[in-house]
Motif scaffolding. Structure first.
Motif, PDB file in Angstrom:
ATOM      1  N   UNK B  83      -6.028   2.117  -0.461  1.00 53.04           N
ATOM      2  CA  UNK B  83      -5.414   1.275  -1.426  1.00 53.04           C
ATOM      3  C   UNK B  83      -4.224   0.696  -0.294  1.00 53.04           C
ATOM      4  N   UNK B  85      -0.661  -0.961  -1.237  1.00 51.40           N
ATOM      5  CA  UNK B  85       0.021  -1.278  -2.400  1.00 51.40           C
ATOM      6  C   UNK B  85       0.990  -2.659  -1.952  1.00 51.40           C
ATOM      7  N   UNK B  87       4.204  -3.142  -2.406  1.00 45.69           N
ATOM      8  CA  UNK B  87       5.360  -2.855  -1.761  1.00 45.69           C
ATOM      9  C   UNK B  87       4.821  -1.905  -0.294  1.00 45.69           C
ATOM     10  N   UNK B  89       4.653   1.171   1.542  1.00 44.49           N
ATOM     11  CA  UNK B  89       4.633   2.589   1.178  1.00 44.49           C
ATOM     12  C   UNK B  89       4.980   3.544   2.666  1.00 44.49           C
ATOM     13  N   UNK B  91       6.643   5.475   5.457  1.00 44.87           N
ATOM     14  CA  UNK B  91       7.992   6.381   5.727  1.00 44.87           C
ATOM     15  C   UNK B  91       8.756   5.665   6.885  1.00 44.87           C
ATOM     16  N   UNK B 150      -4.246   2.852   7.844  1.00 44.29           N
ATOM     17  CA  UNK B 150      -4.096   3.834   6.898  1.00 44.29           C
ATOM     18  C   UNK B 150      -4.988   3.997   5.795  1.00 44.29           C
TER      19      UNK B 150
END
Lengths: 264, 247
Positions: B83, B85, B87, B89, B91, B150
């Motif tokens: 997935x 998203x 926004x 995500x 870090x 990722x």
């Protein structure tokens, strides 16, 4: 599956440690807060607040000695709330989603997150304890060892409370309320700053509430453990509170039952 | 269900109080297919994504990923899912590599294997030399690439992208769109890509139009154009959603 879970747990813990290392301000402020209480507040109140001989103490003690376990609890209370704050933030920013869409049971993911937070909270508490010892608070050598399991249990309980709050707080702004309605009442209505019998003298009702406060149990557990003693009652209250908070938090993060589904 | 349908959605409904966010939606995405989920804001795209990723539970209907029902076998279903998203995500305080290692750990990939795959994916996205930079230092387009790398690390069969090009400049957007189409072809990956930007759609894509929680069209771009009798996707979309398309 076991190996997968173990790798994930290590991954979650090392991420938390890396974040902690990168946020030095957070570490320093987490230490400064209890140190201010110890160096200034306790010094000021030393003469005002006399503490009678109560277990586990065997002699008259200075007020600084009395509040040290309370301040250890404070470090963990703030840490628990801080990690819940970071979870609300993570959820708004989306990184909580990355965690929750991992192919592992949600209860395991949340518990891992909790363990990672506790690791940080125990490190902070131990550093504070070392500074307190250097300042002159006498703690038996064995106390440094026996306090560890107590710190882990109390850290878990307070972290689980944070986790629970994070599942019910919708937005970051609401977090100021946590400060007023959770941290302060929990801290002041406990045996952290004054023994329960002292509160009882002035207000028995408040003393009764403080007696049921899980934070009181955490503080007493730490207090006895610091002197190599085990307070069974405090340990049981802390443990049951932990199970209750964690269970509720897992429920709160359940996709169909808890708050997740009500949040648009 | 077709044997090579990686994502099958059947009769999914979802309500927020009195508001119906999704109303009996059904469609499927096959292996190697790039399905574009088109819909105006509030069409129900985000809700649908939350249901597919099991962040919410669908009270009715079924969602299967690679043959596994998301509600009954969430772990198996999530294993086959990558997935990205809407926004970011990532870090921002961690490096690209640390972010990817964290994801690999969550998917139970061995450290050595993870290092190998990270190298492979970053090379593919032209990001290898930036592996040890903090993600904060990357621009929007590069962060997106890292996020897609990722999402592919655990070799999913289905890739979900929720408006991945939002906030990107035109060249980065184009590069990303081309890249995703290539991924679909080369890896036989099923892609479900939510967007409201019509120029991101390629002629060979599968088009799914969602409007006010209802499925308005699902089929090859040419079929949807035929059905609506329009020559451009813009016009077909405007008709299906019953409004004048903004320019």
């Amino acid at each position: 599956m076991m190996m997968h879970a173990l790798r994930a747990l290590i991954g979650i813990m090392s991420r938390e440690c890396l974040r902690f290392v990168h946020q030095r301000e957070r570490f320093i402020s987490a230490l400064v807060r209890p140190l201010l209480w110890l160096f200034i507040f306790a010094a000021g109140f030393r003469s005002t607040l006399g503490v009678a001989i109560i277990p586990p103490y065997e002699t008259y003690i200075l007020y600084e000695v009395y509040i040290t376990p309370g301040l250890l609890g404070m470090v963990q209370l703030f840490n628990g709330m801080q990690s819940s704050l970071s979870m609300v933030y993570d959820r708004e920013m989306g990184s909580m989603k990355t965690l929750l869409v991992s192919p592992l049971p949600r209860s395991f993911l949340l518990t891992s997150k909790l363990l990672a937070g506790v690791l940080i909270s125990v490190i902070q508490a131990i550093v504070f304890l070392l500074i307190a010892a250097a300042y002159g608070i006498e703690i038996p050598a064995i106390g440094f060892l026996t306090v560890l399991p107590a710190l882990i249990l109390s850290g878990l309980m307070l972290g689980a409370l944070g986790l629970l709050l994070s599942s019910f707080i919708k937005q970051l702004e609401n977090f100021a309320g946590v400060m007023n309605f959770v941290i302060f009442p929990m801290f002041f209505l406990s045996s952290a700053l004054y023994p329960l019998w002292r509160i009882k003298e002035s207000n028995p009702t408040l003393a009764l509430i403080a007696g049921y406060n899980p934070f009181t149990a955490a503080v007493e557990l730490i207090r006895f453990a610091l002197y190599g003693q085990f307070n069974l009652e405090a340990a049981l209250i802390t443990l049951f509170s932990l199970l209750f908070f964690l269970g509720m938090a897992i429920w709160g993060y359940n996709p169909s039952k808890g708050m997740m589904s009500r949040r648009s | 269900m077709s044997h090579n349908a990686i994502l099958s959605i059947a009769n999914i409904s979802y309500t927020y109080g009195p508001k119906k966010a999704l109303d009996r939606v059904s469609f499927s995405v096959k292996e190697g297919q790039c399905a574009i989920l088109l819909g105006p804001n509030g069409a129900g795209k985000s809700t649908l994504f939350s249901l597919i990723t099991h962040l919410y539970d669908a009270p009715s209907g079924t969602i299967c990923i690679d043959g596994h029902d998301v509600r009954l076998k969430p772990l198996k279903a999530l294993k086959a899912l990558g997935v990205v998203f809407q926004q970011s995500t990532l870090d921002l305080d961690l490096t690209v590599r640390q972010n990817l290692l964290y994801h690999a750990a969550l998917h139970g990939i061995k450290r050595r294997e993870a290092e190998h795959r990270i190298e492979e994916e970053l090379t593919r996205f032209g990001m290898l030399e930036r592996a040890d930079e903090k993600t904060r230092q990357l621009n929007g387009g590069h962060r997106r690439r890292v996020e897609i790398a990722r999402a592919l690390l655990h070799r999913p069969r289905l890739l979900l992208l929720d408006e991945p090009t939002v906030g990107l400049d035109v060249p980065s957007r184009k590069a990303l769109v081309d890249h995703l189409h290539a991924l679909c072809r080369d890896r036989q990956l099923a892609v479900l890509w939510a967007t409201h930007l019509i120029d991101e759609i390629a002629s060979e894509d599968h088009l799914i139009v969602l409007h006010q929680g209802q499925l308005k069209a699902s089929g090859a771009v040419s079929d949807v154009l035929d059905e609506t009798g329009h020559e451009t996707i813009e016009a077909a979309f405007a008709q299906l959603t019953g409004r004048q398309e903004r320019t």
